[in-house]
Structure formats: C-alpha cells, structure tokens
Design an enzyme around this catalytic site. Structure first.
Site, short mmCIF file in Angstrom:
data_model
loop_
_atom_site.label_atom_id
_atom_site.label_comp_id
_atom_site.label_asym_id
_atom_site.label_seq_id
_atom_site.Cartn_x
_atom_site.Cartn_y
_atom_site.Cartn_z
N SER A 107 -10.49 -1.19 5.46
CA SER A 107 -9.86 -2.16 4.59
C SER A 107 -10.43 -2.12 3.17
CB SER A 107 -10.05 -3.57 5.16
OG SER A 107 -11.39 -3.99 5.01
N CYS A 108 -9.77 -2.84 2.29
CA CYS A 108 -10.19 -2.88 0.88
C CYS A 108 -11.63 -3.37 0.74
CB CYS A 108 -9.25 -3.75 0.07
SG CYS A 108 -8.97 -5.41 0.76
N ASN A 109 -11.95 -4.48 1.37
CA ASN A 109 -13.30 -5.02 1.25
C ASN A 109 -14.34 -4.12 1.89
OD1 ASN A 109 -13.09 -7.52 -0.23
ND2 ASN A 109 -11.98 -8.36 1.51
N ILE A 151 0.83 -1.21 0.00
CA ILE A 151 0.00 0.00 0.00
C ILE A 151 0.85 1.25 0.00
CG2 ILE A 151 -1.79 1.28 1.25
CD1 ILE A 151 -2.77 -1.29 -0.02
N GLY A 211 -18.56 -6.67 7.65
CA GLY A 211 -19.86 -6.07 7.95
C GLY A 211 -19.81 -5.16 9.16
N GLY A 220 -5.94 -2.36 8.71
CA GLY A 220 -5.44 -3.43 9.55
C GLY A 220 -5.50 -3.10 11.02
N HIS A 234 -10.35 -9.60 -4.75
CA HIS A 234 -11.46 -10.21 -4.03
C HIS A 234 -12.71 -10.16 -4.91
CE1 HIS A 234 -8.88 -9.95 -0.56
NE2 HIS A 234 -8.96 -8.64 -0.48
N ARG A 271 -8.92 -13.24 -1.79
CA ARG A 271 -7.67 -13.80 -2.31
C ARG A 271 -6.85 -14.32 -1.13
NH1 ARG A 271 -5.40 -11.23 0.97
NH2 ARG A 271 -4.44 -9.19 0.88
#
Length: 355
Positions: free
Chosen positions: A143-145, A16, A199, A114, A224, A172
C-alpha cells in the site's frame, strides 16, 4: 512496437489504474496493449478518448459499456491472450478473485496493496527486494503508506542507523474523487487496533524491521501524514540521518521555511511543477523539521496516496518479466521517464537573492 518491449494490460481503470496506464505509456521498454473494466461512465470514456483499447472484464460489464457507446475491443481473456503481464488495480478483495483467470492465461500478474500478502506470497518495494521478485509469476505492490515506511525506514536501516521505529499515521478520509460518497467529517477516527496494519505489512518486505505503527483517519482527502520516533543504533548527527535518506531513491525534501507548511501546499506545488494530475511519486520529508537527539531521530513526511505506488508497479513489471534483472537499473529507468526529483525547488544563487 518493437519485439522486445513488455506487453502490459491493466485491469481496472480507477484511481491507481489510470496512473499506471500513463506510466506504462511513458516507459521506453513497455507498451500498453489495453485496459479492462466493468463500467461505461466518464472514466472509461476518457481512456477511449486517449486512443486506449478497452476490454470488458465481465459479460455484464461488456453490456454496460456497449450500452454507453464504448467501443469494446474484446473480453478480459482476449486481452490476457496477447500480453506478458497484467497489472490488477481492481477494488480491494476483487483482485484476488481474478487470480485463477491470470493463471489460466499464463500471464504474470502485479497486484496492489489492498490484497493480502498470502494472495501472491510476495510483497514488493523496489529498493528493498527487487531481486526476489525477478522471474516470479506474481507479486503484490504494498500500500501507499507501507511503501513510504519501507522507503524511509529502509534507507536508515541500510545505512546501519535504525534500531527500531514507532510511527503515527494521520490518514486521509477518502480519495478526492470520492469525497461526495461519504467519509469522515469534522472528526478524527482512531484505528481500532495497535499496531495498525502498515507496520506488520512492512515486515512482509523487510522482515527484520522493528516497527510499530498507530493510525487515525482524519477529515481531509489530500494525502497521508506520518510522524516517526526512531531509535538509532548509535548517537548520530542530524546530517548523518539526512545523508542516509538522500542516498535512497524516491525520497524528496521539502521545507517549512519555503512556505511548504502543510499538506495542501505540497499538493499545490506538484500542480505548479506540471505534474500529471498533481501527482507526487516521492515521499516528501520535511527537512527542516527533522531533529536528532543523541541516538533518537524524529521526522515527519507526506505520502501522496494516489501516486506513490505507481513507480513501484512499473519496477514490478520489469522484475516479473526478468527484462531488467537489476533493481537499481530499473528504478533509474522509471524515475527518469517519470521525471522524479530529489529536490522540488531550484537552488537559488545566494548572491542574487541577497541572502
């Protein structure tokens, strides 16, 4: 460098961090002062080759860098003394240990997903809660998701269409650059609890979302993949749902009928578009897969985990420093500088194609 430019440091030049560095350097209102790290291997040497000032995050790190011949400009404390904000992209749980150092230096700090929400007391996605970050000392880019969840579900919620959401995430196994270090091979590993953390994490940004996520880790390293069943507030048309997504920033559309039928094809498309490192900052929604039945919608999209949080990080820098108090303005500035898109492929003249 002009006086009103935001002076930025990046602590951690990894997956990142190096992308944040490139994005900062692309912004018209920011200047990268330097990066800090603890290693002297090929990663930090590429930074030196780009003319980036390199600082040592620790004394042990400085010794390793100098032993490798890396020119060390000073310590992390030296770097913090000449910047307005630091972006911490160090490994998970390391960043929280740097908090006291940032506070002592009196600099603003942007953390990554993180770390726990409690570390900063504020979690950030630009389109959802930019205003609440303006002037704060620190924030955490989720985070990314989670970023993708807030972008997509937030777009439908803002349009008054979303009642609740239930999602399945196929994650992934590891970053491509770390595939040789181990990971999931020839299997799928379900996460051990429902809901998975994405969530609840989204609720730190949008507390009024009704969302439950389940996740599994699969034996691939490129991006992902999300699958969502959405309960709408009322019966709606497919076009209404698409229009709500089109109205939101940082959501782009791909089609199976264009041959973009799997995760790897979109990765290849980003390379063909000349994206740096093949990065995709947008959430890529499969437009021709999206289905609506009365008051339910079903969709799937792709999340490029190495890049999606980069534009959010840039906006977080502006929010903390207060240089741009308006979220949509900052988003537009970032997206223009990076070259983000709503459609990846050109619209062809139907008469010319013979369609």
């Amino acid at each position: 460098m002009t006086e009103n430019m935001i002076r930025v440091a990046v602590n951690g030049y990894g997956v990142i961090g190096k992308r944040v560095v490139d994005a900062v350097r692309a912004m018209p209102d920011m200047v990268l002062v330097g990066v800090a790290d603890v290693i002297g291997d090929w990663r930090i040497r590429t930074a030196v080759g780009q003319g980036i000032a390199v600082f040592a995050a620790t004394g042990q790190g400085e010794a390793a860098m100098r032993a490798a011949g890396v020119p060390v400009a000073g310590s992390l404390e030296d770097l913090l003394g000449v910047v307005d904000v630091v972006v911490d992209t160090t490994p998970k749980r390391v960043a929280a240990t740097n908090l006291a150092t940032y506070r002592a230096a009196g600099v603003k700090a942007v953390f990554q997903g993180g770390e726990a929400h409690a570390t900063t007391g504020h979690s950030f996605v630009a389109q959802a809660n930019y205003a609440s970050a303006v002037g704060r000392d620190m924030t955490r880019v989720v985070s990314c998701n989670t970023t993708s969840v807030v972008r997509v579900l937030g777009a439908l919620q803002d349009a008054g269409l979303l009642a609740r959401a239930r999602g399945v995430l196929i994650r992934r196994a590891t970053d491509p650059g770390e595939s040789h270090l181990g990971g999931v091979m020839n299997t799928v590993v379900p996460e051990a609890s429902i809901p998975s953390h994405q969530g609840p994490d989204a609720l730190t940004v949008r507390p009024d979302l009704d969302v439950v996520t389940m996740a599994a880790k699969a034996a691939h390293t490129q991006t992902h993949n999300h699958y969502w069943t959405l309960q709408l507030t009322r019966p709606a048309s497919r076009e209404e749902v698409l229009e709500a997504l089109r109205a939101a920033p940082r959501i782009a559309f791909i089609k199976m009928t264009d041959g973009l039928a799997a995760l790897n094809t979109t990765v290849e498309l980003m390379r063909d578009l000349g994206r740096p490192r093949g990065d995709m900052w947008e959430v890529a929604v499969w437009e021709d897969v999206l289905a609506v039945q009365d008051d339910e919608a079903f969709l799937t999209y792709q999340v490029y985990n190495e890049a999606i949080v980069v534009p959010e990080t840039i906006d977080a820098i502006r929010a903390l420093t207060g240089s741009v108090p308006d979220g949509p303005t900052s988003i537009a500035m970032t997206d223009q500088a990076l070259g983000m898109r709503r459609e990846f492929l050109p619209v062809l003249d139907q008469a010319v194609t013979g369609a």
